[in-house]
Design an enzyme around this catalytic site. Sequence first.
Site, PDB file in Angstrom:
ATOM      1  N   HIS A  66       0.823  -1.217   0.000  1.00  0.00           N
ATOM      2  CA  HIS A  66       0.000   0.000   0.000  1.00  0.00           C
ATOM      3  C   HIS A  66       0.851   1.259   0.000  1.00  0.00           C
ATOM      4  CE1 HIS A  66       0.190   1.122   4.396  1.00  0.00           C
ATOM      5  NE2 HIS A  66       0.282  -0.177   4.599  1.00  0.00           N
ATOM      6  N   ASP A 179       5.720   2.181   7.231  1.00  0.00           N
ATOM      7  CA  ASP A 179       4.484   1.438   6.963  1.00  0.00           C
ATOM      8  C   ASP A 179       3.657   2.266   5.976  1.00  0.00           C
ATOM      9  OD1 ASP A 179       2.118   0.018   7.030  1.00  0.00           O
ATOM     10  OD2 ASP A 179       1.582   0.615   9.062  1.00  0.00           O
ATOM     11  N   GLU A 212      -5.206   1.858   2.220  1.00  0.00           N
ATOM     12  CA  GLU A 212      -5.154   0.681   3.095  1.00  0.00           C
ATOM     13  C   GLU A 212      -5.406   1.058   4.542  1.00  0.00           C
ATOM     14  OE1 GLU A 212      -2.958  -2.292   5.747  1.00  0.00           O
ATOM     15  OE2 GLU A 212      -2.791  -0.108   5.542  1.00  0.00           O
ATOM     16  N   GLU A 213      -4.871   2.203   4.944  1.00  0.00           N
ATOM     17  CA  GLU A 213      -4.935   2.604   6.346  1.00  0.00           C
ATOM     18  C   GLU A 213      -6.341   2.977   6.808  1.00  0.00           C
ATOM     19  OE1 GLU A 213      -2.683   2.112   8.364  1.00  0.00           O
ATOM     20  OE2 GLU A 213      -0.714   2.282   7.415  1.00  0.00           O
ATOM     21  N   ASP A 235       4.189  -5.857   3.547  1.00  0.00           N
ATOM     22  CA  ASP A 235       3.803  -4.845   4.521  1.00  0.00           C
ATOM     23  C   ASP A 235       4.799  -4.889   5.679  1.00  0.00           C
ATOM     24  OD1 ASP A 235       2.322  -2.901   5.994  1.00  0.00           O
ATOM     25  OD2 ASP A 235       0.444  -3.693   5.190  1.00  0.00           O
ATOM     26  N   HIS A 324       3.276   3.624  13.026  1.00  0.00           N
ATOM     27  CA  HIS A 324       2.341   4.749  13.002  1.00  0.00           C
ATOM     28  C   HIS A 324       2.820   5.925  13.841  1.00  0.00           C
ATOM     29  CE1 HIS A 324      -1.435   2.407  11.457  1.00  0.00           C
ATOM     30  NE2 HIS A 324      -0.334   2.151  10.759  1.00  0.00           N
TER      31      HIS A 324
END
Length: 355
Positions: A66, A179, A212-213, A235, A324
């Site tokens: 992603h 990420d 995606e998130e 990922d 994150h």
Amino acid sequence: MVTVETLAEHLRELIGRVAPPGWEDEVREYVEDTLEKYCDDVHVDTLGNVVGTIEGSEYEVMVAAHMDEVGFIVKSIDKNGFIRFAKLGGIDDRILPGSRVIIVNSEGEKVPGVVGTKPPHIQEPKERRKVPEHKDLFIDIGASDREEAEELVSVGDVGVLAGEFVELVGSRVNGRGLDDKIGVAVLLALAERLSDLDGDHPTFYLVGTVQEEVGLKGAKTSAFEVYPDGAVVLDTAVAGDVPGLKRTELKLGKGPAITVVDASGRGLITHPKVRKLLIDTAEELDIPYQLEVGEGGTTDATAIHLTRGGVPTGVVGIPTRYLHSPAEVLDLEDAKHALELVTEVVQRFPDYVPR
């Protein structure tokens, strides 16, 4: 030849590009331009996914990573020029106070700012024990009033946490949005490797997905379009090799993570044939790997494996610390081993997962 340095070059470029969910344009441009060097066809679908095709046999394998990263969107600007915001994706409120941010306005200009925080000198004891919620926080871009702020920022503009690419000890690196910028970097390196293959091999679809998130959205539409015979998702994976983490055994430098289950089975339960394919290949080629049994989040694989009549799907994750946050950390050697593993796995799919 693709090396750790190649992955670092891709990663440095990707970290320099802002891509909150739904606004992946800067990363999409780089992915599209890179895939065009190695693929027989590249197109961008309606939702914004980039799909590169390397032609081969009738058997089709999809590899996805992603392009988006967690971020935020401007909700309002008060009379003093301070900006209220909503989150796009799973940012922990605890890391927000004092964080630097980058806002991208409608002209594509990048406006720096900081999430304001009350200094400890004037906090009451009960305030020091409480984590402020993002709805009570604000972004300061240095504007004196609403009019000055609105010269640079408007409601609906988006942004991300600021955090540049930094090389740490050895092959470990730090930065914002690893990420899944590391997954995208591996995907682009994979395209280069697969383009050099001779002889019979499956048709490969290399897909940079969007959003995606915020719900695995791009994976749903791109997998429906491609509907491959098998798939692998690239990922990150939660590394637990830091003080205080006990829910995961994954470590940096011990190889990529092969997912067995994520989200306690609510997400992906890896197809047994794909799980065997990944493990057999890693062991045969002496590629270090770790097994992941996750209880928390999930990946694009959840959407892909439930497409139409079902798609046998696996996940290869790069263990990453502090996910994150603006300061994620991973080991590029793990990413290199992930690349080596997936390069071989996608060629072996027909032997393990017949049509």
